[in-house]
Design an enzyme around this catalytic site. Structure first.
Site, short mmCIF file in Angstrom:
data_model
loop_
_atom_site.label_atom_id
_atom_site.label_comp_id
_atom_site.label_asym_id
_atom_site.label_seq_id
_atom_site.Cartn_x
_atom_site.Cartn_y
_atom_site.Cartn_z
N GLN A 195 0.79 -1.18 -0.02
CA GLN A 195 -0.06 0.06 -0.01
C GLN A 195 0.98 1.33 0.16
O GLN A 195 0.80 2.13 -0.86
CB GLN A 195 -0.81 -0.02 1.22
CG GLN A 195 -1.78 -1.17 1.53
CD GLN A 195 -2.74 -0.87 2.60
OE1 GLN A 195 -3.87 -0.59 2.32
NE2 GLN A 195 -2.23 -1.27 3.71
N VAL A 196 1.80 1.41 1.02
CA VAL A 196 2.69 2.50 1.02
C VAL A 196 3.59 2.45 -0.16
O VAL A 196 4.01 3.39 -0.75
CB VAL A 196 3.19 2.51 2.31
CG1 VAL A 196 4.38 3.49 2.60
CG2 VAL A 196 2.48 2.78 3.39
N THR A 200 4.76 0.95 13.66
CA THR A 200 3.20 0.61 14.03
C THR A 200 3.02 1.28 15.31
O THR A 200 3.60 1.15 16.16
CB THR A 200 2.80 -0.69 13.87
OG1 THR A 200 1.41 -0.78 14.16
CG2 THR A 200 3.84 -1.76 14.65
N ASP A 201 1.46 1.55 15.38
CA ASP A 201 1.23 2.06 16.55
C ASP A 201 0.79 0.66 17.56
O ASP A 201 0.75 0.76 18.75
CB ASP A 201 -0.31 2.57 16.69
CG ASP A 201 -1.18 1.75 15.56
OD1 ASP A 201 -0.77 1.07 14.95
OD2 ASP A 201 -2.35 1.89 15.63
N ALA A 256 7.01 -5.24 4.95
CA ALA A 256 6.60 -5.98 5.92
C ALA A 256 5.79 -6.81 6.01
O ALA A 256 5.06 -7.04 4.98
CB ALA A 256 6.02 -4.71 6.68
N TYR A 275 2.66 -9.61 15.92
CA TYR A 275 3.12 -8.54 15.00
C TYR A 275 3.83 -7.26 15.34
O TYR A 275 4.72 -6.86 15.07
CB TYR A 275 1.96 -7.99 14.03
CG TYR A 275 1.82 -6.91 13.14
CD1 TYR A 275 2.79 -6.84 11.79
CD2 TYR A 275 1.37 -5.47 13.64
CE1 TYR A 275 2.75 -5.57 11.39
CE2 TYR A 275 1.63 -4.51 12.80
CZ TYR A 275 2.28 -4.42 11.78
OH TYR A 275 2.63 -3.46 11.04
N THR A 292 2.62 -7.98 7.55
CA THR A 292 1.38 -7.29 8.04
C THR A 292 0.14 -7.87 8.32
O THR A 292 -0.71 -7.30 8.65
CB THR A 292 1.09 -5.92 7.06
OG1 THR A 292 0.61 -6.47 5.65
CG2 THR A 292 2.32 -5.09 7.00
N1 LIG Z 1 -1.28 -1.82 7.18
C1 LIG Z 1 -1.36 -1.28 8.36
O1 LIG Z 1 -2.44 -1.22 8.70
C2 LIG Z 1 -0.07 -0.54 9.09
C3 LIG Z 1 -0.56 -0.13 10.13
C4 LIG Z 1 0.63 0.42 10.83
C5 LIG Z 1 1.99 0.45 10.36
N2 LIG Z 1 1.90 -0.26 9.10
C6 LIG Z 1 3.56 -0.45 8.57
O2 LIG Z 1 3.52 0.46 7.46
C7 LIG Z 1 4.39 -0.09 6.37
C8 LIG Z 1 3.67 -0.30 5.16
O3 LIG Z 1 2.68 -1.36 5.16
P1 LIG Z 1 1.54 -1.47 4.25
O4 LIG Z 1 0.24 -1.24 4.75
O5 LIG Z 1 2.00 -0.79 3.05
O6 LIG Z 1 1.76 -2.92 3.87
P2 LIG Z 1 1.31 -4.13 2.87
O7 LIG Z 1 0.38 -3.40 2.01
O8 LIG Z 1 0.77 -5.29 3.49
O9 LIG Z 1 2.56 -4.24 2.01
C9 LIG Z 1 3.68 -4.85 2.61
C10 LIG Z 1 4.52 -5.28 1.28
O10 LIG Z 1 5.77 -6.04 1.90
C11 LIG Z 1 5.90 -7.23 1.01
N3 LIG Z 1 6.51 -8.21 1.58
C12 LIG Z 1 5.96 -9.22 2.42
N4 LIG Z 1 6.70 -10.16 2.65
C13 LIG Z 1 7.89 -9.83 2.10
C14 LIG Z 1 9.13 -10.55 1.74
N5 LIG Z 1 9.33 -11.63 2.42
N6 LIG Z 1 9.96 -10.06 0.97
C15 LIG Z 1 9.61 -8.95 0.34
N7 LIG Z 1 8.59 -8.38 0.51
C16 LIG Z 1 7.65 -8.80 1.20
C17 LIG Z 1 4.64 -7.46 0.70
O11 LIG Z 1 4.74 -8.33 -0.79
P3 LIG Z 1 3.37 -8.96 -1.70
O12 LIG Z 1 2.68 -7.70 -2.25
O13 LIG Z 1 4.24 -9.76 -2.31
O14 LIG Z 1 2.77 -9.60 -0.51
C18 LIG Z 1 3.68 -6.14 0.33
O15 LIG Z 1 3.79 -5.67 -0.94
C19 LIG Z 1 4.87 -1.52 7.20
O16 LIG Z 1 6.17 -1.42 7.87
C20 LIG Z 1 3.99 -1.61 8.22
O17 LIG Z 1 4.49 -2.52 9.33
C21 LIG Z 1 0.94 -0.80 8.36
#
Ligand SMILES: NC(=O)c1ccc[n+]([C@@H]2O[C@H](COP(=O)([O-])OP(=O)(O)OC[C@H]3O[C@@H](n4cnc5c(N)ncnc54)[C@H](OP(=O)(O)O)[C@@H]3O)[C@@H](O)[C@H]2O)c1
Length: 306
Positions: free
Chosen positions: A13-14, A102-103, A61, A126, A63
């Site tokens: 997403q990010v 994350t929060d 990450a 997580y 997630t």
């Molecule tokens: N989502 C939330 O609600 C949330 C809340 C607070 C903080 N955050 C933090 O914000 C950041 C961005 O999160 P997001 O929401 O953009 O997450 P996301 O949409 O789940 O994207 C995470 C990406 O990481 C990739 N990934 C997972 N495992 C991997 C691996 N082994 N090797 C390489 N890539 C891998 C995924 O690949 P695939 O596309 O192939 O699955 C996905 O593209 C993260 O650090 C997360 O912890 C997220």
């Protein structure tokens, strides 16, 4: 100096939004899981040594918060070990590191907005794995920015916004938790703020060494999942049905939900525990970079505007 940037997680997403915006900061080498699997430590090392970036932006990450409860090893490899290796390698090649957290590193018991230095106390696998990743980056001594954000959504991917829209095509009544309080934050706004900050930092000498640290980066304002779901369906009722992502999310079907009932966390048990209150204070982000993300309602409205 225009930095060479290695972006990981470009399909998240990010990450997707960052791939679009980071060229404003420098030359971007954007990699997804196919090109760089973060569960492979040697692959991480080899890639960083080959690309020799000035800056690594880690948007990848593990997630899946509930799944992490039974996949602790996988979550830990990606959220704890991989950032540690990135930090170590970044230091060797003289790069800086931007990372997201994350929060959910907090226990949710504070009752007023968490500041960066508040004691952490994750209550899920997580949250624990993300906290260990943060700690490794801080311990490495690499110049870094760790942005803690919350309740991230986008108009694609897997998130609460798209889940509610899909359910609204299937059910007349939804039951949504009201006793978890936080700030839903759009991935577009996170990428936009990150890009603005990096533009500021690389326009002057010094990069990010003298602002190295942890910052909270969430939407302004506070809500709960029930209120957020209600706002989503309110926006959806006014949204032009031609917005492509909206049509894709609903499959072009009408929204049939008539009632959204507030329920308690106890009534909706999940494998992972979540903090009851995880509002983050963004004062440090504002003070250091003069940047404030829009309110959560404004961000939601913008998402529906296309
Ligand atoms: N989502 C939330 O609600 C949330 C809340 C607070 C903080 N955050 C933090 O914000 C950041 C961005 O999160 P997001 O929401 O953009 O997450 P996301 O949409 O789940 O994207 C995470 C990406 O990481 C990739 N990934 C997972 N495992 C991997 C691996 N082994 N090797 C390489 N890539 C891998 C995924 O690949 P695939 O596309 O192939 O699955 C996905 O593209 C993260 O650090 C997360 O912890 C997220």
């Amino acid at each position: 100096m225009k930095p060479k940037i290695l972006l990981t997680g470009k399909n998240g997403q990010v990450g997707e939004e960052l791939e679009r915006l980071l060229p404003e900061v420098g030359e971007v080498v954007a990699l997804g899981r196919q090109e760089l699997d973060l569960s492979n430590p040697d692959g991480i090392r080899r890639t960083i040594r080959a690309v020799r970036p000035n800056l690594i932006v880690n948007a990848a990450a593990y997630t899946a918060v509930d799944q992490a409860e039974k996949e602790e090893t996988a979550a830990s490899e990606i959220n704890s070990a991989a950032p540690a290796i990135m930090a170590e390698e970044a230091k060797k090649v003289g790069a800086s590191l931007v990372h997201y957290s994350t929060d959910y590193v907090f226990d949710g018991l504070k009752g007023n907005p968490y500041v960066e230095d508040d004691p952490t106390g994750p209550i899920s696998v997580y949250g624990t794995t993300k906290l260990v990743g943060e700690q490794a980056i801080r311990a490495s001594g690499v110049p870094h920015l760790i942005f803690r954000t919350s309740w991230v959504y986008a108009t694609r991917g897997r998130n609460f916004l798209l889940t509610i829209l899909r359910l609204a095509t299937q059910r007349e009544e939804l039951r949504i938790v009201r006793d978890q309080i936080g700030a839903p934050t759009g991935s577009r706004e996170i990428a936009d703020a990150t890009t603005k900050i990096l533009c500021q930092l690389y326009r002057r000498e010094g990069g990010l060494s003298d602002v190295s640290g942890t910052y909270h980066m969430t939407a302004t304002g506070v809500t709960n999942w029930h209120e957020f779901a209600t706002a989503i369906l309110e926006e959806a009722s006014h949204a032009p049905k031609t917005v492509p992502w909206f049509a894709a999310a609903t499959g072009g079907k009408p929204l049939i939900t008539r009632r959204i009932l507030p329920i308690t966390t106890q009534e909706f048990p999940t494998p992972a525990r979540r903090p009851a209150y995880s509002v983050l204070s963004n004062a440090r982000l504002m003070k250091t970079f003069g940047i404030q993300l829009p309110g959560w309602r404004t961000q939601l409205h913008r998402a529906f505007s296309g």
